[in-house]
Design an enzyme around this catalytic site. Structure first.
Site, short mmCIF file in Angstrom:
data_model
loop_
_atom_site.label_atom_id
_atom_site.label_comp_id
_atom_site.label_asym_id
_atom_site.label_seq_id
_atom_site.Cartn_x
_atom_site.Cartn_y
_atom_site.Cartn_z
N ASN A 7 0.92 -1.48 0.42
CA ASN A 7 -0.31 -0.03 -0.08
C ASN A 7 0.73 1.19 0.22
OD1 ASN A 7 -2.84 -1.09 0.15
ND2 ASN A 7 -2.54 -2.08 2.24
N ALA A 9 2.67 4.23 -1.60
CA ALA A 9 2.86 4.61 -3.12
C ALA A 9 3.95 4.86 -3.74
CB ALA A 9 1.68 6.64 -2.85
N ASP A 37 9.63 -8.26 1.79
CA ASP A 37 9.91 -7.65 2.98
C ASP A 37 10.92 -7.38 3.62
OD1 ASP A 37 8.82 -8.02 5.62
OD2 ASP A 37 9.15 -9.96 5.83
N THR A 38 11.81 -6.41 4.27
CA THR A 38 12.89 -6.19 5.17
C THR A 38 13.02 -6.39 6.18
OG1 THR A 38 13.10 -4.44 3.10
CG2 THR A 38 14.52 -4.01 5.02
N PHE A 57 13.83 6.91 6.46
CA PHE A 57 12.49 6.19 7.46
C PHE A 57 13.07 5.18 8.38
CE2 PHE A 57 10.74 1.90 5.96
CZ PHE A 57 11.74 2.75 4.66
N GLY A 58 12.04 4.50 9.17
CA GLY A 58 12.76 3.37 10.38
C GLY A 58 13.92 3.39 10.66
N ASP A 103 16.65 3.79 9.39
CA ASP A 103 18.20 5.25 9.00
C ASP A 103 19.00 5.92 9.24
OD1 ASP A 103 17.60 3.76 6.47
OD2 ASP A 103 15.93 5.34 5.89
N HIS A 161 20.11 -1.92 0.37
CA HIS A 161 19.39 -3.56 0.31
C HIS A 161 18.22 -3.47 -0.20
CE1 HIS A 161 17.41 -0.81 3.26
NE2 HIS A 161 16.52 -1.20 3.22
P1 ITT Z 1 5.54 -2.87 4.13
O1 ITT Z 1 3.46 -2.29 3.98
O2 ITT Z 1 5.36 -2.44 2.96
O3 ITT Z 1 5.36 -4.28 4.44
P2 ITT Z 1 6.70 -2.20 6.27
O4 ITT Z 1 6.50 -0.54 7.39
O5 ITT Z 1 6.36 -3.79 6.70
O6 ITT Z 1 6.50 -1.96 4.79
P3 ITT Z 1 8.92 -3.53 5.05
O7 ITT Z 1 8.96 -4.58 5.21
O8 ITT Z 1 9.85 -2.71 4.33
O9 ITT Z 1 7.97 -2.10 5.63
O10 ITT Z 1 10.00 -3.14 6.28
C1 ITT Z 1 9.98 -3.51 7.91
C2 ITT Z 1 11.01 -2.29 8.85
O11 ITT Z 1 12.17 -2.65 8.08
C3 ITT Z 1 10.31 -1.20 8.30
O12 ITT Z 1 9.22 -1.31 9.34
C4 ITT Z 1 11.19 -0.27 9.00
O13 ITT Z 1 11.56 -0.20 10.36
C5 ITT Z 1 12.65 -1.27 8.38
N1 ITT Z 1 13.40 -0.83 7.61
C6 ITT Z 1 12.87 -1.47 6.27
N2 ITT Z 1 13.20 -0.57 5.63
C7 ITT Z 1 14.65 0.63 6.08
C8 ITT Z 1 15.08 1.06 5.13
O14 ITT Z 1 15.39 1.52 4.01
N3 ITT Z 1 15.32 2.10 6.30
C9 ITT Z 1 15.00 1.92 7.41
N4 ITT Z 1 14.82 0.88 8.45
C10 ITT Z 1 13.58 0.50 6.95
#
Ligand code: ITT
Length: 196
Positions: A9, A11, A69-70, A151-152, A154, A180
């Site tokens: 979701n 964008a 997924d990350t 975000f997250g 970073d 990544h």
């Molecule tokens: P979706 O709706 O796309 O699932 P999500 O928030 O779960 O969004 P991700 O699976 O990509 O996002 O990543 C899981 C968490 O990992 C995300 O909430 C961040 O806390 C962290 N994260 C992912 N990619 C990041 C980045 O590029 N830089 C910093 N933190 C990251």
């Protein structure tokens, strides 16, 4: 045009993908196919979560689909927060609380004991085939936040191959060129663009 769903979701992620792909594919987001439910993400590996989301869309909506997924893996924490990166401190996806938790768990550890990596897995389900694309970037978890972009996690992640800036101090272009997700997405795009 061939339609493929990107099970997100977000964008920003959709826009980025559309820019990188030629006009051979139409990339649909979850909202575009009327999917508003919470897709389960209960696997214990990022690959598993990416697969679960893509399979859900394929089964319920019939489209070819990919999903990402990350996770952030910190060596001193045995790979935590990993697949739980979004909800490490609480179920609420609170990035600041997640960072505070990481910093307190690593308190007192010297620079060379603070190694970590971001890993992204993308699973593409196309026809009857499954393809996995991965990207990762090595770095160090700093002792305090630097920068306000991204975000997250970073602001505490300093990539090893950079110039000392955290991801939060980089432009989106600079971050994507070594990140990544940027690397995994580049592999996916190369694969899709190379298909006959
Ligand atoms: P979706 O709706 O796309 O699932 P999500 O928030 O779960 O969004 P991700 O699976 O990509 O996002 O990543 C899981 C968490 O990992 C995300 O909430 C961040 O806390 C962290 N994260 C992912 N990619 C990041 C980045 O590029 N830089 C910093 N933190 C990251």
């Amino acid at each position: 045009m061939e339609k493929i769903v990107f099970a997100t979701n977000n964008a920003h992620k959709l826009q980025e993908l559309r820019q990188m792909l030629g006009d051979r594919y139409e990339i649909l987001g979850l909202a575009d196919i009327g999917c508003h439910e919470d897709i389960p993400e209960t696997a214990d590996q990022i690959e598993g979560n990416a697969r679960m989301k893509a399979e859900y869309v394929k089964q319920h909506y019939g489209y070819d689909c990919f999903s990402d997924d990350t996770g952030l893996e910190i060596d001193a924490l045995d790979g935590e927060p990993g697949v739980y990166s979004a909800r490490y401190a609480s179920p609420g996806h609170d990035s600041e609380a997640n960072i505070d938790k990481v910093l307190s768990k690593l308190e007192g550890l010297a620079h060379d004991g603070r190694t970590a990596r971001f890993r992204t897995a993308i699973v593409l389900l196309q026809g009857n085939e499954e393809h996995l694309f991965e990207g990762q970037v090595e770095g160090i978890i700093l002792t305090e936040r630097h920068g306000t972009g991204g975000f997250g996690y970073d602001s505490i992640f300093q990539p090893v191959e950079g110039d000392g800036r955290t991801f939060a101090q980089m432009s989106p272009q600079d971050k994507n060129s070594i990140s990544h997700r940027g690397r995994a997405v580049a592999k996916l795009v190369e694969f899709l663009n190379s298909q006959q």
